[in-house]
Structure formats: C-alpha cells, structure tokens
Scaffold this motif. Structure first.
Motif, short mmCIF file in Angstrom:
data_model
loop_
_atom_site.label_atom_id
_atom_site.label_comp_id
_atom_site.label_asym_id
_atom_site.label_seq_id
_atom_site.Cartn_x
_atom_site.Cartn_y
_atom_site.Cartn_z
N TYR A 25 2.60 -0.35 26.66
CA TYR A 25 1.88 -0.95 27.79
C TYR A 25 0.40 -0.84 27.45
CZ TYR A 25 0.97 -1.99 32.76
OH TYR A 25 0.57 -2.56 33.94
N VAL A 26 -0.26 -1.98 27.22
CA VAL A 26 -1.61 -1.96 26.66
C VAL A 26 -2.55 -2.87 27.43
CG1 VAL A 26 -2.94 -2.25 24.53
CG2 VAL A 26 -0.53 -1.63 24.39
N SER A 27 -3.77 -2.39 27.64
CA SER A 27 -4.80 -3.18 28.32
C SER A 27 -5.30 -4.30 27.41
CB SER A 27 -5.98 -2.28 28.70
OG SER A 27 -6.60 -1.78 27.54
N GLU A 28 -5.76 -5.36 28.04
CA GLU A 28 -6.28 -6.50 27.27
C GLU A 28 -7.44 -6.09 26.37
OE1 GLU A 28 -6.29 -10.67 28.78
OE2 GLU A 28 -8.45 -10.26 28.91
N GLN A 29 -8.32 -5.21 26.85
CA GLN A 29 -9.49 -4.82 26.06
C GLN A 29 -9.12 -4.13 24.76
OE1 GLN A 29 -11.04 -2.05 29.11
NE2 GLN A 29 -11.34 -0.58 27.46
N ASN A 30 -7.89 -3.63 24.67
CA ASN A 30 -7.46 -2.92 23.46
C ASN A 30 -6.57 -3.74 22.55
OD1 ASN A 30 -8.85 -0.47 23.69
ND2 ASN A 30 -7.43 0.22 25.27
N LEU A 31 -6.47 -5.04 22.79
CA LEU A 31 -5.63 -5.88 21.95
C LEU A 31 -6.45 -6.92 21.19
CD1 LEU A 31 -2.57 -6.58 24.28
CD2 LEU A 31 -2.68 -5.05 22.29
N LEU A 32 -5.96 -7.22 20.01
CA LEU A 32 -6.51 -8.28 19.17
C LEU A 32 -5.34 -9.14 18.69
CD1 LEU A 32 -8.77 -6.03 16.92
CD2 LEU A 32 -9.54 -7.52 18.78
N GLU A 33 -5.60 -10.40 18.43
CA GLU A 33 -4.56 -11.27 17.88
C GLU A 33 -4.18 -10.76 16.50
OE1 GLU A 33 -3.69 -15.96 16.90
OE2 GLU A 33 -5.59 -15.38 17.82
N ASP A 34 -2.88 -10.73 16.22
CA ASP A 34 -2.40 -10.36 14.89
C ASP A 34 -2.13 -11.65 14.14
OD1 ASP A 34 -0.28 -7.90 13.51
OD2 ASP A 34 -0.47 -9.92 12.73
N ASP A 35 -2.91 -11.91 13.12
CA ASP A 35 -2.75 -13.15 12.37
C ASP A 35 -2.14 -12.91 10.99
OD1 ASP A 35 -4.88 -11.90 11.18
OD2 ASP A 35 -6.32 -13.52 11.55
N SER A 36 -1.41 -11.79 10.85
CA SER A 36 -0.81 -11.45 9.56
C SER A 36 0.34 -12.39 9.18
CB SER A 36 -0.30 -10.01 9.57
OG SER A 36 0.83 -9.88 10.43
N GLY A 37 0.99 -12.97 10.17
CA GLY A 37 2.15 -13.83 9.90
C GLY A 37 3.42 -13.05 9.62
N GLU A 38 3.33 -11.72 9.60
CA GLU A 38 4.51 -10.88 9.35
C GLU A 38 5.42 -10.90 10.57
OE1 GLU A 38 5.33 -9.05 6.56
OE2 GLU A 38 3.68 -10.17 5.64
N PRO A 39 6.74 -10.98 10.36
CA PRO A 39 7.65 -10.95 11.51
C PRO A 39 7.63 -9.57 12.18
CG PRO A 39 8.89 -10.97 9.45
CD PRO A 39 7.45 -11.12 9.10
N VAL A 40 7.90 -9.55 13.48
CA VAL A 40 8.01 -8.30 14.23
C VAL A 40 9.45 -7.82 14.06
CG1 VAL A 40 7.86 -7.24 16.51
CG2 VAL A 40 6.23 -9.02 15.85
N ARG A 41 9.63 -6.57 13.64
CA ARG A 41 10.96 -6.07 13.33
C ARG A 41 11.65 -5.36 14.50
NH1 ARG A 41 7.60 -2.00 11.23
NH2 ARG A 41 8.19 0.01 12.11
N HIS A 42 10.99 -5.27 15.65
CA HIS A 42 11.57 -4.57 16.80
C HIS A 42 12.97 -5.11 17.07
CE1 HIS A 42 12.13 -3.06 20.84
NE2 HIS A 42 11.05 -2.29 20.67
N PRO A 43 13.97 -4.23 17.28
CA PRO A 43 15.36 -4.69 17.44
C PRO A 43 15.63 -5.56 18.67
CG PRO A 43 15.21 -2.33 17.87
CD PRO A 43 13.87 -2.76 17.33
N GLN A 44 14.73 -5.56 19.65
CA GLN A 44 14.95 -6.36 20.85
C GLN A 44 14.31 -7.74 20.80
OE1 GLN A 44 13.77 -2.92 23.51
NE2 GLN A 44 15.30 -3.95 24.78
N VAL A 45 13.60 -8.06 19.74
CA VAL A 45 12.94 -9.36 19.65
C VAL A 45 13.94 -10.49 19.87
CG1 VAL A 45 11.75 -10.96 18.10
CG2 VAL A 45 10.99 -8.60 18.25
N GLY A 46 15.11 -10.42 19.25
CA GLY A 46 16.11 -11.47 19.36
C GLY A 46 16.68 -11.66 20.76
#
Length: 107
Positions: A67-88
């Motif tokens: 759970y993260v505030s907007e001020q602490n986030l940046l766009e991730d432009d790596s193009g790497e897939p997210v491996r979290h098991p719940q993504v699907g």
C-alpha cells in the motif's frame, strides 16, 4: 481531491525502496489504519491527502501486497514482467508488455 496519476494495470516502482509492482486498486486518499500510518518513520511518512495504491508487489526476494502513496511511486519503464503469483487473477499481459484488466466471463 486529487486525481490519481497512475492507473490500474500500470507497473510502478517505489521511489525510495527496491520494489516494484502492478496497481490493482486505488484509494483517492489514505484509507488504511492509523496504526499502519503511525508505524512509518516520521522522516518518510507520506501525506494522507493524496491517492494511495494497492500493488501486487515484488522485490528480489519475495512477492507481497503493498500500500503506497502516490508521492513514493514512479513509473517502471523496464518492460520486465511482474512475477507476482496473483497477476493472472486480475490482468492479462498485452502484446506490447502492458497489463489490462482480465476479461470476466458472464454466465
């Protein structure tokens, strides 16, 4: 009330800590417990009057929900897939590498 800068399905990374994730929900302002908020050290504690994002998060060791505030986030432009098991459960990966909401079948 501020409009959210990031959107559901967007991959982001934390500005201070080494983790990234995919947004699966957004709160227009802080909506967690006071205990959770007070556990954040004063010097890095974010304002409550901004969007907060629920992430399927990962770091080099594990996957979790963040759970993260907007001020602490940046766009991730790596193009790497997210491996979290719940993504699907929530998203489909598009040919361009972005994530879109998973289509729900109706009976």
């Amino acid at each position: 009330m501020k409009t959210a800068k990031f959107s559901i399905g967007q991959v982001v990374r934390h500005r201070l800590f080494p983790f990234r994730g995919i947004i699966f929900d957004v709160d227009p302002q802080f909506a967690n417990t006071d205990e959770w908020y007070e556990s954040i050290p004063d010097e890095v504690r974010p304002r409550k009057d901004q969007p907060f994002y629920h992430l399927l998060a990962e770091n080099s060791e594990t996957e979790y929900i963040a759970y993260v505030s907007e001020q602490n986030l940046l766009e991730d432009d790596s193009g790497e897939p997210v491996r979290h098991p719940q993504v699907g459960e929530f998203f489909e990966r598009r040919p361009d590498g972005s994530y879109g909401p998973k289509r729900q079948s109706r009976h």
